[in-house]
Design a protein around this motif. Structure first.
Motif, PDB file in Angstrom:
ATOM      1  N   ILE A  44       0.821  -1.216   0.000  1.00 52.78           N
ATOM      2  CA  ILE A  44       0.000   0.000   0.000  1.00 52.78           C
ATOM      3  C   ILE A  44       0.855   1.267   0.000  1.00 52.78           C
ATOM      4  O   ILE A  44       0.325   2.369   0.183  1.00 52.78           O
ATOM      5  N   SER A  45       2.161   1.121  -0.221  1.00 54.02           N
ATOM      6  CA  SER A  45       3.020   2.306  -0.298  1.00 54.02           C
ATOM      7  C   SER A  45       4.165   2.039  -1.260  1.00 54.02           C
ATOM      8  O   SER A  45       4.478   0.887  -1.580  1.00 54.02           O
ATOM      9  N   ASP A  46       4.789   3.113  -1.706  1.00 52.74           N
ATOM     10  CA  ASP A  46       6.043   2.991  -2.424  1.00 52.74           C
ATOM     11  C   ASP A  46       7.166   2.794  -1.399  1.00 52.74           C
ATOM     12  O   ASP A  46       6.929   2.811  -0.185  1.00 52.74           O
ATOM     13  N   TRP A  47       8.400   2.637  -1.894  1.00 50.34           N
ATOM     14  CA  TRP A  47       9.542   2.555  -0.984  1.00 50.34           C
ATOM     15  C   TRP A  47       9.709   3.882  -0.259  1.00 50.34           C
ATOM     16  O   TRP A  47       9.665   4.949  -0.871  1.00 50.34           O
ATOM     17  N   ILE A  48       9.872   3.833   1.043  1.00 52.01           N
ATOM     18  CA  ILE A  48      10.047   5.021   1.870  1.00 52.01           C
ATOM     19  C   ILE A  48      11.416   4.949   2.538  1.00 52.01           C
ATOM     20  O   ILE A  48      11.735   3.972   3.217  1.00 52.01           O
ATOM     21  N   LYS A  49      12.221   5.967   2.341  1.00 52.18           N
ATOM     22  CA  LYS A  49      13.547   6.008   2.942  1.00 52.18           C
ATOM     23  C   LYS A  49      13.452   6.338   4.437  1.00 52.18           C
ATOM     24  O   LYS A  49      12.567   7.081   4.872  1.00 52.18           O
ATOM     25  N   SER A  50      14.383   5.791   5.185  1.00 54.48           N
ATOM     26  CA  SER A  50      14.472   6.118   6.602  1.00 54.48           C
ATOM     27  C   SER A  50      15.069   7.504   6.772  1.00 54.48           C
ATOM     28  O   SER A  50      15.600   8.089   5.828  1.00 54.48           O
ATOM     29  N   ASP A  51      14.996   8.029   7.977  1.00 55.62           N
ATOM     30  CA  ASP A  51      15.547   9.347   8.270  1.00 55.62           C
ATOM     31  C   ASP A  51      16.931   9.168   8.895  1.00 55.62           C
ATOM     32  O   ASP A  51      17.080   9.073  10.121  1.00 55.62           O
ATOM     33  N   GLN A  52      17.948   9.100   8.039  1.00 52.79           N
ATOM     34  CA  GLN A  52      19.297   8.864   8.534  1.00 52.79           C
ATOM     35  C   GLN A  52      19.856  10.062   9.305  1.00 52.79           C
ATOM     36  O   GLN A  52      20.815   9.914  10.064  1.00 52.79           O
ATOM     37  N   SER A  53      19.248  11.236   9.141  1.00 51.53           N
ATOM     38  CA  SER A  53      19.709  12.388   9.925  1.00 51.53           C
ATOM     39  C   SER A  53      19.440  12.173  11.408  1.00 51.53           C
ATOM     40  O   SER A  53      20.111  12.768  12.264  1.00 51.53           O
ATOM     41  N   MET A  54      18.477  11.295  11.731  1.00 52.62           N
ATOM     42  CA  MET A  54      18.210  10.944  13.116  1.00 52.62           C
ATOM     43  C   MET A  54      18.845   9.612  13.491  1.00 52.62           C
ATOM     44  O   MET A  54      19.393   9.451  14.581  1.00 52.62           O
ATOM     45  N   VAL A  55      18.782   8.637  12.574  1.00 57.75           N
ATOM     46  CA  VAL A  55      19.238   7.289  12.886  1.00 57.75           C
ATOM     47  C   VAL A  55      20.749   7.223  13.039  1.00 57.75           C
ATOM     48  O   VAL A  55      21.269   6.663  14.017  1.00 57.75           O
ATOM     49  N   ARG A  56      21.479   7.781  12.083  1.00 53.89           N
ATOM     50  CA  ARG A  56      22.929   7.590  12.073  1.00 53.89           C
ATOM     51  C   ARG A  56      23.622   8.174  13.305  1.00 53.89           C
ATOM     52  O   ARG A  56      24.508   7.522  13.886  1.00 53.89           O
ATOM     53  N   PRO A  57      23.256   9.374  13.759  1.00 54.60           N
ATOM     54  CA  PRO A  57      23.914   9.869  14.980  1.00 54.60           C
ATOM     55  C   PRO A  57      23.687   8.962  16.188  1.00 54.60           C
ATOM     56  O   PRO A  57      24.603   8.775  17.001  1.00 54.60           O
ATOM     57  N   LEU A  58      22.483   8.395  16.320  1.00 52.13           N
ATOM     58  CA  LEU A  58      22.220   7.483  17.427  1.00 52.13           C
ATOM     59  C   LEU A  58      23.048   6.212  17.297  1.00 52.13           C
ATOM     60  O   LEU A  58      23.565   5.683  18.289  1.00 52.13           O
ATOM     61  N   ILE A  59      23.166   5.691  16.073  1.00 48.87           N
ATOM     62  CA  ILE A  59      23.981   4.503  15.833  1.00 48.87           C
ATOM     63  C   ILE A  59      25.433   4.766  16.211  1.00 48.87           C
ATOM     64  O   ILE A  59      26.075   3.969  16.910  1.00 48.87           O
ATOM     65  N   GLU A  60      25.961   5.903  15.759  1.00 49.93           N
ATOM     66  CA  GLU A  60      27.366   6.202  16.018  1.00 49.93           C
ATOM     67  C   GLU A  60      27.622   6.426  17.503  1.00 49.93           C
ATOM     68  O   GLU A  60      28.662   6.004  18.030  1.00 49.93           O
ATOM     69  N   ALA A  61      26.686   7.052  18.182  1.00 50.77           N
ATOM     70  CA  ALA A  61      26.854   7.279  19.619  1.00 50.77           C
ATOM     71  C   ALA A  61      26.834   5.955  20.382  1.00 50.77           C
ATOM     72  O   ALA A  61      27.650   5.725  21.288  1.00 50.77           O
ATOM     73  N   SER A  62      25.906   5.073  20.022  1.00 50.12           N
ATOM     74  CA  SER A  62      25.818   3.770  20.688  1.00 50.12           C
ATOM     75  C   SER A  62      27.048   2.924  20.390  1.00 50.12           C
ATOM     76  O   SER A  62      27.605   2.267  21.283  1.00 50.12           O
ATOM     77  N   ALA A  63      27.485   2.925  19.126  1.00 52.32           N
ATOM     78  CA  ALA A  63      28.678   2.161  18.753  1.00 52.32           C
ATOM     79  C   ALA A  63      29.917   2.700  19.461  1.00 52.32           C
ATOM     80  O   ALA A  63      30.785   1.930  19.899  1.00 52.32           O
ATOM     81  N   ALA A  64      30.013   4.006  19.586  1.00 56.25           N
ATOM     82  CA  ALA A  64      31.158   4.613  20.268  1.00 56.25           C
ATOM     83  C   ALA A  64      31.192   4.206  21.740  1.00 56.25           C
ATOM     84  O   ALA A  64      32.269   3.965  22.302  1.00 56.25           O
ATOM     85  N   GLN A  65      30.024   4.121  22.358  1.00 57.41           N
ATOM     86  CA  GLN A  65      29.961   3.686  23.748  1.00 57.41           C
ATOM     87  C   GLN A  65      30.416   2.235  23.879  1.00 57.41           C
ATOM     88  O   GLN A  65      31.153   1.878  24.803  1.00 57.41           O
ATOM     89  N   PHE A  66      29.983   1.396  22.926  1.00 57.32           N
ATOM     90  CA  PHE A  66      30.412   0.000  22.922  1.00 57.32           C
ATOM     91  C   PHE A  66      31.925  -0.090  22.762  1.00 57.32           C
ATOM     92  O   PHE A  66      32.604  -0.862  23.451  1.00 57.32           O
ATOM     93  N   ALA A  67      32.470   0.706  21.840  1.00 54.81           N
ATOM     94  CA  ALA A  67      33.910   0.701  21.609  1.00 54.81           C
ATOM     95  C   ALA A  67      34.671   1.117  22.867  1.00 54.81           C
ATOM     96  O   ALA A  67      35.710   0.526  23.215  1.00 54.81           O
ATOM     97  N   LYS A  68      34.145   2.106  23.561  1.00 54.03           N
ATOM     98  CA  LYS A  68      34.783   2.568  24.791  1.00 54.03           C
ATOM     99  C   LYS A  68      34.783   1.472  25.850  1.00 54.03           C
ATOM    100  O   LYS A  68      35.796   1.226  26.517  1.00 54.03           O
ATOM    101  N   GLU A  69      33.654   0.784  25.987  1.00 52.70           N
ATOM    102  CA  GLU A  69      33.533  -0.279  26.991  1.00 52.70           C
ATOM    103  C   GLU A  69      34.460  -1.444  26.680  1.00 52.70           C
ATOM    104  O   GLU A  69      34.997  -2.082  27.591  1.00 52.70           O
ATOM    105  N   LYS A  70      34.647  -1.732  25.398  1.00 49.36           N
ATOM    106  CA  LYS A  70      35.439  -2.883  24.988  1.00 49.36           C
ATOM    107  C   LYS A  70      36.897  -2.539  24.683  1.00 49.36           C
ATOM    108  O   LYS A  70      37.689  -3.435  24.360  1.00 49.36           O
TER     109      LYS A  70
END
Length: 472
Positions: free
Chosen positions: A434-460
């Motif tokens: 019922i829809s065409d392809w819809i892109k995600s909002d990487q302006s919100m997603v990517r910063p959260l991913i990088e922050a979480s990954a950076a925390q993991f890197a720090k812990e490990k």
């Protein structure tokens, strides 16, 4: 898959078995157990595909962690049985990948992390170069295997599931939650709701109920949802479901009292039809409920009967049997009695996901062979192929997948691939896009991913890789 909460006893689970040897290994355990769940194991699946020999110089070993047993068995048998079907197709139609025969072997996990670890350890060194890649077959399995697979330099391919922040390949070089992750799906879902409401500005003042299974994958999207609520001015209230989610009446009565404009529903397994029926009982319109893709299979809605009609879910692929790739699978695999799933499931939601796993792994091999030569590859070489995987519309069409999946481009830093999401609705008999392809909002997603990954890197104590020199 979302999480591991099967609750099954260890002695209910058969051990690993090869695809060729299924008849001779624990048949009473496996078949009797599956029969008690009401699922048939196709006869063809007991004789499918070459068994792993661990020998020939031009063979590539591909392990398949599968769960044909347990409360989530329809997902496991559909996805990973289809994965095996696609590998069988590449062997039968193409003679393997550039002349390298694919040798694969199933290992039964029962959808439990400890068994996923056991399967991984049992299979990782097989074949002349070891495992090409591993599919942990559950988000809990991904978390459990991060340290092992990184140390062993074997890539994890988890399409539509897994640890979301592993999309940052600088910190997680061997983990690939391809096409789309949970956070991306959530932003695309809000964009879809905005389309239905007439624009993002129309979200202000709306009320969204977030009904989620109370496990890691369900809880994972809370941060991105809260960030979207703050940006767009809508209100969100979360209603947790205790796994396995077979008693939800009180939850949906609370949702009714909340009077939401939209409901996000993150069910899994039997919790999905249970929730749909309770929503209907509570008088909540199903066409205002949007499930994530783990609530979007035929097995999720059929048990709910008429209550499921109108239910909407996100999806990162299309469905249906009328694609050339499925015709080839019928011709080259099922016509020879070598299928791994009931034939009438070809083109179903879970089946499509399994085929996409096969496409990702074999196309990564093909990409890697351009650099390393037409020979069996190490896991690290397949990892390089995954990091340089580009699925253009032209290549997708060549593979018989046109319209079935979005274009993706994976890089050293981006292990998701910047895929897109569509939305489907159950009409009472089938899923309708019922829809065409819809892109995600990487302006919100990517910063959260990088922050979480950076925390993991720090812990490990991990130093993130510099991806500046890596290009596709």
């Amino acid at each position: 898959m979302p999480d591991q909460n099967s609750g099954l006893e260890d002695d209910a689970m058969p051990q690993c078995f090869s695809s060729r040897r299924r008849k001779s290994v624990a048949p009473a355990c496996l078949l009797a157990f599956v029969a008690t769940l009401g699922f048939a194991v196709p006869a063809a699946a007991q004789t499918a595909a070459p068994a792993a020999t661990g020998g020939a110089a031009m063979e590539q070993f591909v392990p398949i962690a599968i769960y044909r047993t347990g409360p989530y068995a329809p997902g496991g048998s559909g996805i990973y049985g289809a994965y095996a079907d696609y590998l069988a197709l590449v062997n039968a139609r193409d003679g393997g990948v550039n002349g390298v025969k694919l040798v694969y072997e199933e290992c039964e996990t029962g959808y439990q992390p400890d068994r996923m670890i056991e399967c991984y350890e049992r299979q990782k060194a097989k074949g002349p170069t070891g495992a090409a890649a591993f599919t942990p077959s559950g988000t809990g399995g991904v978390y459990a295997l991060i340290d092992r697979m990184t140390a062993d330099k074997i890539p994890s391919v988890t399409i539509g599931y897994g640890r979301t922040d592993s999309s940052d390949g600088r910190v997680f070089p061997y983990f690939f939650p391809l096409i789309s992750n949970y956070w991306s799906e959530n932003t695309a879902t809000i964009r879809y709701i905005a389309e239905r409401e007439g624009g993002l500005e129309k979200l202000k003042g709306k009320k969204i109920a977030n009904v989620v299974m109370d496990f890691a994958a369900g809880r994972e999207t809370q941060a991105i949802l809260d960030a979207q609520a703050k940006r767009y001015g809508f209100e969100v209230t979360t209603f947790p479901i205790t796994p396995p989610g077979l008693d939800q009446r009180a939850v949906w009565l609370q949702v009714r009292q909340y009077r939401p404009d939209w409901v996000l529903f993150r069910g899994w397994g039997a919790a999905t039809p249970t929730g749909i029926k309770e929503a209907a009982r509570a008088g909540i319109a199903r066409d205002r409920i949007i499930g994530w893709w783990w609530s979007g299979s035929e097995e999720d809605v059929t048990p709910a009967g008429d209550a499921a009609k109108g239910f909407i879910t996100a999806q990162f692929h299309a469905t249906g049997p009328n694609y050339p790739v499925f015709e080839d699978i019928k011709k080259y695999v099922y016509a020879k009695g070598q299928g791994n799933v009931e034939e009438n499931r070809i083109g179903s939601v879970y089946y499509v996901r399994g085929v996409l796993h096969g496409v990702a792994v074999t196309e990564a091999m093909r990409t890697a062979m351009k650099k390393f030569g037409n020979r069996p590859l190490t896991g690290d070489e397949v990892r390089w192929g995954l990091e340089h995987l580009v699925m253009t519309s032209e290549r997708i069409k060549q593979l018989g997948l046109e319209g079935l999946m979005p274009e993706i481009k994976v890089t050293c830093a981006d292990h998701e691939g910047d895929g897109a999401i569509r939305f489907q609705q159950w009409d009472g008999a089938k899923w309708v896009m019922i829809s065409d392809w819809i892109k995600s909002d990487q302006s919100m997603v990517r910063p959260l991913i990088e922050a979480s990954a950076a925390q993991f890197a720090k812990e490990k104590g991990i130093t993130p890789r510099d991806c500046a020199g890596e290009t596709n």
